[in-house]
Design a protein around this motif. Sequence first.
Motif, PDB file in Angstrom:
ATOM      1  N   LEU A 178      38.289  46.189  40.627  1.00 31.74           N
ATOM      2  CA  LEU A 178      38.304  45.191  41.696  1.00 31.74           C
ATOM      3  C   LEU A 178      36.909  44.590  41.903  1.00 31.74           C
ATOM      4  N   PHE A 179      35.880  45.407  41.766  1.00 32.11           N
ATOM      5  CA  PHE A 179      34.513  44.884  41.908  1.00 32.11           C
ATOM      6  C   PHE A 179      34.213  43.824  40.851  1.00 32.11           C
ATOM      7  N   LEU A 180      34.631  44.073  39.622  1.00 35.96           N
ATOM      8  CA  LEU A 180      34.384  43.096  38.549  1.00 35.96           C
ATOM      9  C   LEU A 180      35.006  41.744  38.882  1.00 35.96           C
ATOM     10  N   HIS A 181      36.222  41.758  39.389  1.00 38.05           N
ATOM     11  CA  HIS A 181      36.876  40.488  39.705  1.00 38.05           C
ATOM     12  C   HIS A 181      36.239  39.825  40.920  1.00 38.05           C
ATOM     13  N   THR A 182      35.773  40.611  41.866  1.00 34.11           N
ATOM     14  CA  THR A 182      35.024  40.024  42.985  1.00 34.11           C
ATOM     15  C   THR A 182      33.760  39.338  42.469  1.00 34.11           C
ATOM     16  N   LEU A 183      33.106  39.976  41.522  1.00 34.55           N
ATOM     17  CA  LEU A 183      31.889  39.413  40.933  1.00 34.55           C
ATOM     18  C   LEU A 183      32.193  38.124  40.182  1.00 34.55           C
ATOM     19  N   PHE A 184      33.303  38.103  39.438  1.00 37.12           N
ATOM     20  CA  PHE A 184      33.695  36.888  38.723  1.00 37.12           C
ATOM     21  C   PHE A 184      33.874  35.723  39.702  1.00 37.12           C
ATOM     22  N   ILE A 185      34.560  35.993  40.802  1.00 42.57           N
ATOM     23  CA  ILE A 185      34.849  34.933  41.777  1.00 42.57           C
ATOM     24  C   ILE A 185      33.560  34.462  42.439  1.00 42.57           C
ATOM     25  N   GLN A 186      32.700  35.387  42.828  1.00 43.63           N
ATOM     26  CA  GLN A 186      31.449  35.021  43.486  1.00 43.63           C
ATOM     27  C   GLN A 186      30.528  34.213  42.578  1.00 43.63           C
ATOM     28  N   ARG A 187      30.655  34.422  41.288  1.00 47.73           N
ATOM     29  CA  ARG A 187      29.830  33.674  40.335  1.00 47.73           C
ATOM     30  C   ARG A 187      30.516  32.415  39.820  1.00 47.73           C
ATOM     31  N   GLY A 188      31.629  32.056  40.441  1.00 51.37           N
ATOM     32  CA  GLY A 188      32.305  30.814  40.081  1.00 51.37           C
ATOM     33  C   GLY A 188      33.194  30.906  38.863  1.00 51.37           C
ATOM     34  N   ARG A 189      33.473  32.109  38.399  1.00 53.91           N
ATOM     35  CA  ARG A 189      34.343  32.279  37.230  1.00 53.91           C
ATOM     36  C   ARG A 189      35.766  32.646  37.672  1.00 53.91           C
ATOM     37  N   HIS A 190      36.323  31.774  38.525  1.00 56.06           N
ATOM     38  CA  HIS A 190      37.667  32.033  39.030  1.00 56.06           C
ATOM     39  C   HIS A 190      38.693  32.063  37.906  1.00 56.06           C
ATOM     40  N   GLU A 191      38.417  31.278  36.858  1.00 52.02           N
ATOM     41  CA  GLU A 191      39.399  31.170  35.786  1.00 52.02           C
ATOM     42  C   GLU A 191      39.659  32.517  35.113  1.00 52.02           C
ATOM     43  N   THR A 192      38.669  33.410  35.135  1.00 50.99           N
ATOM     44  CA  THR A 192      38.868  34.731  34.528  1.00 50.99           C
ATOM     45  C   THR A 192      39.936  35.522  35.284  1.00 50.99           C
ATOM     46  N   THR A 193      39.791  35.551  36.602  1.00 50.91           N
ATOM     47  CA  THR A 193      40.764  36.275  37.419  1.00 50.91           C
ATOM     48  C   THR A 193      42.129  35.612  37.364  1.00 50.91           C
ATOM     49  N   TRP A 194      42.160  34.281  37.391  1.00 48.03           N
ATOM     50  CA  TRP A 194      43.432  33.578  37.336  1.00 48.03           C
ATOM     51  C   TRP A 194      44.133  33.779  35.995  1.00 48.03           C
ATOM     52  N   THR A 195      43.379  33.853  34.916  1.00 48.32           N
ATOM     53  CA  THR A 195      43.985  34.105  33.604  1.00 48.32           C
ATOM     54  C   THR A 195      44.682  35.459  33.588  1.00 48.32           C
ATOM     55  N   VAL A 196      44.043  36.454  34.182  1.00 47.88           N
ATOM     56  CA  VAL A 196      44.639  37.789  34.261  1.00 47.88           C
ATOM     57  C   VAL A 196      45.902  37.770  35.121  1.00 47.88           C
ATOM     58  N   LEU A 197      45.800  37.139  36.282  1.00 49.07           N
ATOM     59  CA  LEU A 197      46.938  37.106  37.203  1.00 49.07           C
ATOM     60  C   LEU A 197      48.137  36.400  36.575  1.00 49.07           C
ATOM     61  N   ARG A 198      47.887  35.282  35.933  1.00 51.34           N
ATOM     62  CA  ARG A 198      49.005  34.519  35.364  1.00 51.34           C
ATOM     63  C   ARG A 198      49.595  35.224  34.148  1.00 51.34           C
ATOM     64  N   ARG A 199      48.775  35.935  33.399  1.00 48.52           N
ATOM     65  CA  ARG A 199      49.312  36.686  32.255  1.00 48.52           C
ATOM     66  C   ARG A 199      50.269  37.769  32.730  1.00 48.52           C
ATOM     67  N   PHE A 200      50.026  38.300  33.911  1.00 48.66           N
ATOM     68  CA  PHE A 200      50.886  39.351  34.443  1.00 48.66           C
ATOM     69  C   PHE A 200      51.979  38.804  35.351  1.00 48.66           C
ATOM     70  N   GLY A 201      52.218  37.492  35.282  1.00 46.68           N
ATOM     71  CA  GLY A 201      53.398  36.907  35.928  1.00 46.68           C
ATOM     72  C   GLY A 201      53.207  36.283  37.286  1.00 46.68           C
ATOM     73  N   TYR A 202      51.977  36.146  37.794  1.00 49.75           N
ATOM     74  CA  TYR A 202      51.765  35.646  39.151  1.00 49.75           C
ATOM     75  C   TYR A 202      51.635  34.133  39.188  1.00 49.75           C
ATOM     76  N   ASP A 203      52.111  33.536  40.313  1.00 51.19           N
ATOM     77  CA  ASP A 203      51.971  32.095  40.515  1.00 51.19           C
ATOM     78  C   ASP A 203      50.765  31.812  41.414  1.00 51.19           C
ATOM     79  N   ASP A 204      50.632  30.562  41.868  1.00 47.33           N
ATOM     80  CA  ASP A 204      49.464  30.169  42.662  1.00 47.33           C
ATOM     81  C   ASP A 204      49.433  30.828  44.037  1.00 47.33           C
ATOM     82  N   ASP A 205      50.592  31.315  44.501  1.00 47.87           N
ATOM     83  CA  ASP A 205      50.656  32.017  45.787  1.00 47.87           C
ATOM     84  C   ASP A 205      50.584  33.530  45.622  1.00 47.87           C
TER      85      ASP A 205
END
Length: 640
Positions: free
Chosen positions: A232-259
């Motif tokens: 969870l810390f790694l993904h917080t770090l990604f978001i804080q550094r403006g790399r939202h696409e990394t977390t979103w790529t993971v979420l969407r690969r595991f089936g999640y939508d924008d909500d």
Amino acid sequence: MLLSDSHTLPLVSTAKVGKTSLIMSLVSEEFPDDVPLRAEEITIPADVTPERVPTHIVDYSEAEQSDEQLYQEISKANVICIVYSVNNKKVPLILVGNKSDLVEHSSMETILPIMNQYSDIETCVECSAKNLKNISELFYYAQKAVLHPTGPLYCPEEKEMKPSCIKSLTRIFKVSDLDNDGILNDKELNFFQRTCFNMPLAPQALEDVKNVVRKNMTDGVEDNGLTLKGFLFLHTLFIQRGRHETTWTVLRRFGYDDDLELHQEYLFPLLKIPADCTTELNHNAYLFLQSVFDKHDKDRDCALSPEEVKDLFKVFPYMPWGPDVNNTVCTNDQGWITYQGYLSQWTLTTYLDVQRCLEYLGYLGYSIICEQESQAAAITVTRNKRIDLQKKQTQRSVFRCNILGARGSGKTSFLQAFLGRNLLKQRKIREDHKSFYSINTTYVYGQEKYLLLHEVMPDFDFLSEEDLACDVVCLVYDVNNPRSFEYCAKVYKQYFMDSKTPCTMIASKSDLHEARQHYSLTPLDFCRKNKLHPPQPWTCNTVDAPNKDLYTKLTTMAMYPHAKLRCMCTCNRCTFCICQNVLRSQLLTTIKAKLYSLVLNRHMAQADLKSSTFWLRASVGATVFAVLGFAMYRAILKQR
């Protein structure tokens, strides 16, 4: 007109957000019942404003005015009110400072505090159309704000991820933790990386990632693996550094939508099931479910304790199995679901409600772990039952037996006995924990098959299609109750007399005194008249587990309905009895004895064995066997 003499204030927005209602409420001081498309221009007198300046309020209607008219209103405005509805989904905003070529200093120092104050503002950028400064970057940020928004993931005020994001990433961590030890080791991290980004991490890159976590938290790395906190810390770090696409790529690969909800397309992939076909799990699906069981059976006792069951279903948004499941499948002496019971419950769900099975497999991450396109790859759709009857063979593994009978006839006990429970154990089952289904394995000619028993409520006048749709029917009556058999006889004559579904009568509670049934025919005569095998005596009032031979025979009847083998009787008229009588006949016994005496006689001379007389006799014997075999085959065909 000078700015200080009056103010012009246009209200603009998309349709249906309530800007006209604001103006009408200001004028009338009450909410209007009827709202026009556009309010007339309103002037607020100077004497009612704190600054003593008149204010012109201009409404804009998308339906009545053009973009040119809007531009004219805005060009005359001193301030613009952009109205939005707070109950609508928030749209990410980007602040763009244009014409940066006209000034020598940057406005970012002024803008950044505003951006940090309002979470709807994704980013801010200065650009110049003349110097082509940050033009492509502007539209890149715009696309990124739509495809990878910050809002659902992160709360800038709290400087931490939102609960919904933490919940989603926690499920992803548990699915990726293949050995369920609470740590993502190098093998699991590489599988996760390859799954989400189509490429593994180099060994040094893996160490660099873990070192970043080690420097920032003490419990982020354990046993050289990444813990949930570290993940969870790694993904917080990604978001804080403006790399939202990394977390979103993971979420969407595991089936999640924008909500951050699992896609309906992910949970319920398209699966076509023709009429008269059933659904079963295939071999790969059973292997996956076996790995899930092994993953959570921490004490290796081949059963899931209540705590282990809860741990298994932590990746679900709700608990899918209730207490009735423990009375649907096999359990151990402690009442815990065994490995066989666990697979049986999945088989039951797949057969009765395949869409729910697809949903459950989606929560467990089947398509990701097994690297399949969707959970539909786990399902086998069997061929039409009519084809099975025509070909007189089936590849199905699951067969359904509907249990019908009057109240108190012993239907529930018949279901529970299939799970190895005698009457004493059945009395300990709570009424609200009982199940109308039971499922277990049987062996037919060395093949493992699932037999699914379904107790049908005794409502003679309202038997639904589901109550009648099955592979074999059990009509259960209580031998000790003189009025019990009548229900079975009526149900058979009403629904099954002209059906191709094989039926059998079960004489339950056979350990009790057999009462005379209040019906025109005795159960035995009724069965003879309708060409059924005699009622099968059955009881669960035993010291040990009840005998399961009857369930094997039911499965056999379900597998081979075309043969209609009456292998449970001694009526001397059915195929089984005819074959048995032939095999036991005096003629065949004499021929067998002669052959044995010829072949096995130790005192027979070697010359005799070579003589033509011996081989003539052997040939005659073989011919007789062939003729008898053919006769029995014809008898079987005639019975069909």
